[in-house]
Scaffold this active site. Structure first.
Site, PDB file in Angstrom:
ATOM      1  N   SER A 243      -8.523  -0.368  -3.105  1.00 50.80           N
ATOM      2  CA  SER A 243      -7.869  -1.789  -2.789  1.00 50.80           C
ATOM      3  C   SER A 243      -8.454  -2.744  -3.484  1.00 50.80           C
ATOM      4  O   SER A 243      -9.703  -2.802  -3.912  1.00 50.80           O
ATOM      5  CB  SER A 243      -7.889  -1.985  -1.395  1.00 50.80           C
ATOM      6  OG  SER A 243      -7.608  -3.316  -0.966  1.00 50.80           O
ATOM      7  N   TYR A 256     -12.197  -2.166   6.890  1.00 57.82           N
ATOM      8  CA  TYR A 256     -11.430  -1.654   6.023  1.00 57.82           C
ATOM      9  C   TYR A 256     -11.836  -1.825   4.351  1.00 57.82           C
ATOM     10  O   TYR A 256     -11.931  -1.054   3.529  1.00 57.82           O
ATOM     11  CB  TYR A 256     -10.028  -2.318   5.924  1.00 57.82           C
ATOM     12  CG  TYR A 256      -9.086  -1.889   5.136  1.00 57.82           C
ATOM     13  CD1 TYR A 256      -8.218  -0.853   4.959  1.00 57.82           C
ATOM     14  CD2 TYR A 256      -8.745  -2.896   3.955  1.00 57.82           C
ATOM     15  CE1 TYR A 256      -7.415  -0.486   4.188  1.00 57.82           C
ATOM     16  CE2 TYR A 256      -7.842  -2.646   2.976  1.00 57.82           C
ATOM     17  CZ  TYR A 256      -7.041  -1.641   2.949  1.00 57.82           C
ATOM     18  OH  TYR A 256      -6.409  -1.212   2.138  1.00 57.82           O
TER      19      TYR A 256
HETATM   20  P1  NAD Z   1       2.075   2.477   4.563  1.00 60.56           P
HETATM   21  O1  NAD Z   1       1.824   2.226   6.227  1.00 60.56           O
HETATM   22  O2  NAD Z   1       3.291   2.952   4.252  1.00 60.56           O
HETATM   23  O3  NAD Z   1       1.083   4.216   4.503  1.00 60.56           O
HETATM   24  C1  NAD Z   1      -0.033   4.258   5.128  1.00 60.56           C
HETATM   25  C2  NAD Z   1       0.081   5.876   5.733  1.00 60.56           C
HETATM   26  O4  NAD Z   1      -0.966   6.342   5.992  1.00 60.56           O
HETATM   27  C3  NAD Z   1       0.712   5.797   6.794  1.00 60.56           C
HETATM   28  O5  NAD Z   1       2.429   6.141   6.249  1.00 60.56           O
HETATM   29  C4  NAD Z   1       0.550   7.229   7.662  1.00 60.56           C
HETATM   30  O6  NAD Z   1       1.179   8.399   7.320  1.00 60.56           O
HETATM   31  C5  NAD Z   1      -0.701   7.285   7.160  1.00 60.56           C
HETATM   32  N1  NAD Z   1      -1.900   7.541   7.966  1.00 60.56           N
HETATM   33  C6  NAD Z   1      -2.595   6.474   8.530  1.00 60.56           C
HETATM   34  N2  NAD Z   1      -3.364   7.062   9.363  1.00 60.56           N
HETATM   35  C7  NAD Z   1      -3.326   8.342   9.266  1.00 60.56           C
HETATM   36  C8  NAD Z   1      -3.902   9.268  10.252  1.00 60.56           C
HETATM   37  N3  NAD Z   1      -4.911   9.284  11.061  1.00 60.56           N
HETATM   38  N4  NAD Z   1      -3.503  10.761   9.757  1.00 60.56           N
HETATM   39  C9  NAD Z   1      -2.499  10.863   8.857  1.00 60.56           C
HETATM   40  N5  NAD Z   1      -1.796   9.989   8.434  1.00 60.56           N
HETATM   41  C10 NAD Z   1      -2.314   8.569   8.327  1.00 60.56           C
HETATM   42  O7  NAD Z   1       1.313   1.593   3.735  1.00 60.56           O
HETATM   43  P2  NAD Z   1       0.831   1.294   2.225  1.00 60.56           P
HETATM   44  O8  NAD Z   1       0.345   0.013   2.209  1.00 60.56           O
HETATM   45  O9  NAD Z   1       1.725   2.244   1.511  1.00 60.56           O
HETATM   46  O10 NAD Z   1      -0.539   2.350   2.373  1.00 60.56           O
HETATM   47  C11 NAD Z   1      -0.968   3.314   1.255  1.00 60.56           C
HETATM   48  C12 NAD Z   1      -2.415   3.232   0.946  1.00 60.56           C
HETATM   49  O11 NAD Z   1      -2.308   2.038   0.043  1.00 60.56           O
HETATM   50  C13 NAD Z   1      -3.430   3.000   2.065  1.00 60.56           C
HETATM   51  O12 NAD Z   1      -4.547   3.798   1.864  1.00 60.56           O
HETATM   52  C14 NAD Z   1      -3.849   1.453   1.905  1.00 60.56           C
HETATM   53  O13 NAD Z   1      -5.112   1.048   2.596  1.00 60.56           O
HETATM   54  C15 NAD Z   1      -3.678   1.097   0.306  1.00 60.56           C
HETATM   55  N6  NAD Z   1      -3.371   0.023   0.119  1.00 60.56           N
HETATM   56  C16 NAD Z   1      -2.139  -0.779   0.359  1.00 60.56           C
HETATM   57  C17 NAD Z   1      -2.196  -2.261   0.159  1.00 60.56           C
HETATM   58  C18 NAD Z   1      -0.797  -3.024   0.585  1.00 60.56           C
HETATM   59  O14 NAD Z   1      -0.761  -4.107   0.297  1.00 60.56           O
HETATM   60  N7  NAD Z   1       0.143  -2.270   0.941  1.00 60.56           N
HETATM   61  C19 NAD Z   1      -2.972  -2.893  -0.513  1.00 60.56           C
HETATM   62  C20 NAD Z   1      -4.236  -2.174  -0.861  1.00 60.56           C
HETATM   63  C21 NAD Z   1      -4.279  -0.904  -0.764  1.00 60.56           C
END
Ligand code: NAD
Ligand code: MG
Length: 352
Positions: A243, A256
């Site tokens: 991130s 986080y």
């Molecule tokens: P999202 O909610 O669509 O995806 C996150 C997924 O993590 C969930 O769908 C869930 O299935 C899974 N998850 C969480 N806890 C879990 C557990 N205990 N067991 C199994 N699965 C679990 O959101 P996203 O933003 O697409 O997130 C994807 C990745 O991107 C994450 O690692 C997040 O930290 C990272 N990220 C997102 C952003 C943003 O702005 N959206 C920015 C930086 C990093």
């Protein structure tokens, strides 16, 4: 929401010049030639005309700044882990726009968090690039996961759906074993699932919360990589999701941000260690992307309302805009790329 993405850099001047040149060529063929020779020339001209039509049918170039929704977004609290199907506007994961070109033909990928957001966009892109895919998600996300599975199958790929909680080592081992068995092997592991829950004061950050974040973001990655290595042939690729917070941590995301810095660091060490096995390890560091995670506790709703407004684009990214990076990192075309953390932060230049 879903719009065709530009795939051609053909300008209208190019097209006009091409049309003038071609019209002249075809006219001279029609007026001056006769017999079999002219027929073959005529079909060559037809083929050229068809190719030109295909070129002109490509979508026009779009301004990336105004291509996708900007704030204000409606406040929309959801209970964790949230459903993409309940979001307004719905994130664009490339359902109607991503077009593959066989870059991952025959590949076998396990994607955690593949039901929604960034993971869903990766799953759609990988399927349309020719891969078979297993996705992991939580049982509460079954409806989102089934939507993704249907899209993968529609693209012609095998879709394996495996629900379960990554905070448990035994499940992580079982997940990898099941994915490898059902797919008939494994050569891409995308560690994408993540836990982000804001807390404004460290005095309120409980041990339970701290442990939850570390188990999901760090321990699961450690367990999944260990379980996957015996299955991964030379040429395989591991892609982690870090991130922007790894480099510029938010003051309300202490736990986080620290895990995301850890993921970037593990990417560097694992890349060095696993290269002799022929496995490349890289990470992507996203800035703000419009996904369910953001509306179910990752940010206060007041931040959701103006999500992404602080970037140079003044809007969040849509998951479809990050998926191509995961395709590139997985593809054998990137054979010299390992130990890298590639940022996609909306113009803010972190990591540099
Ligand atoms: P999202 O909610 O669509 O995806 C996150 C997924 O993590 C969930 O769908 C869930 O299935 C899974 N998850 C969480 N806890 C879990 C557990 N205990 N067991 C199994 N699965 C679990 O959101 P996203 O933003 O697409 O997130 C994807 C990745 O991107 C994450 O690692 C997040 O930290 C990272 N990220 C997102 C952003 C943003 O702005 N959206 C920015 C930086 C990093
Ligand atoms: Mg989800």
């Amino acid at each position: 929401m879903s719009q065709q993405k530009p795939t051609s850099h053909t300008t209208s001047q190019d097209q006009t010049a091409f049309a003038q040149k071609h019209t002249i060529g075809r006219r001279s063929i029609l007026s001056g030639a006769a017999g079999l020779g002219s027929l073959s020339l005529f079909s060559a001209a037809n083929a050229t005309e068809k190719a030109f039509t295909q070129r002109t049918n490509t979508p026009s170039l779009l301004d990336p700044v105004s291509q996708y929704p900007t704030s204000p977004f409606p406040q929309q609290p959801q209970s964790w882990p949230g459903l993409q199907s309940h979001m307004t506007p719905r994130p664009d994961c490339g359902e109607n726009s991503y077009k593959g070109s066989g870059r991952l033909k025959g590949r076998k990928a396990l994607i955690t968090g593949g039901d929604s957001g960034i993971g869903r966009a990766i799953a759609i892109a990988y399927a349309r690039e020719g891969a078979d895919i297993a996705i992991n998600y939580l049982p509460q996300e079954e409806s989102d996961a089934q939507e993704v599975a249907a899209l993968i199958r529609k693209a012609g790929g095998k879709a394996i759906t495996i629900a379960g909680d990554l905070r448990h080592e035994a499940f992580c081992k079982k997940l990898v074993a099941t994915a490898a068995r059902e797919l008939g092997g494994l050569d891409i592991l995308v560690n994408n699932a993540g836990r982000q829950h804001y807390c404004e004061d460290i005095l309120d950050l409980t041990t339970e919360q701290f442990d939850w974040t570390l188990k999901t973001n760090i321990y699961a990655l450690f367990w999944l990589v260990k379980a996957a290595i015996p299955h991964l042939p030379k040429g395989s690729s591991i892609i982690n999701t870090s991130s922007r917070n790894a480099y510029d941590p938010s003051k309300i995301l202490v736990d986080y941000a620290m895990t995301k810095a850890g993921i970037a660091n593990m990417t560097h060490s694992l890349a060095k260690q696993l290269l002799p096995r022929g496995i490349r390890v890289n990470a992507v560091a996203p800035g703000p992307f419009w996904t369910p995670l953001q509306v179910c506790g990752a940010q206060p709703q007041s931040v959701v309302e103006h999500f992404g407004a602080e970037t140079e684009y003044q809007r969040p990214g849509q998951p479809v805009e990050i998926a191509p990076l995961y395709v590139t990192l997985a593809s054998s075309e990137s054979s010299y790329v390992t130990g890298q953390v590639w940022g996609i932060t909306g113009g803010n230049g972190v990591p540099g």
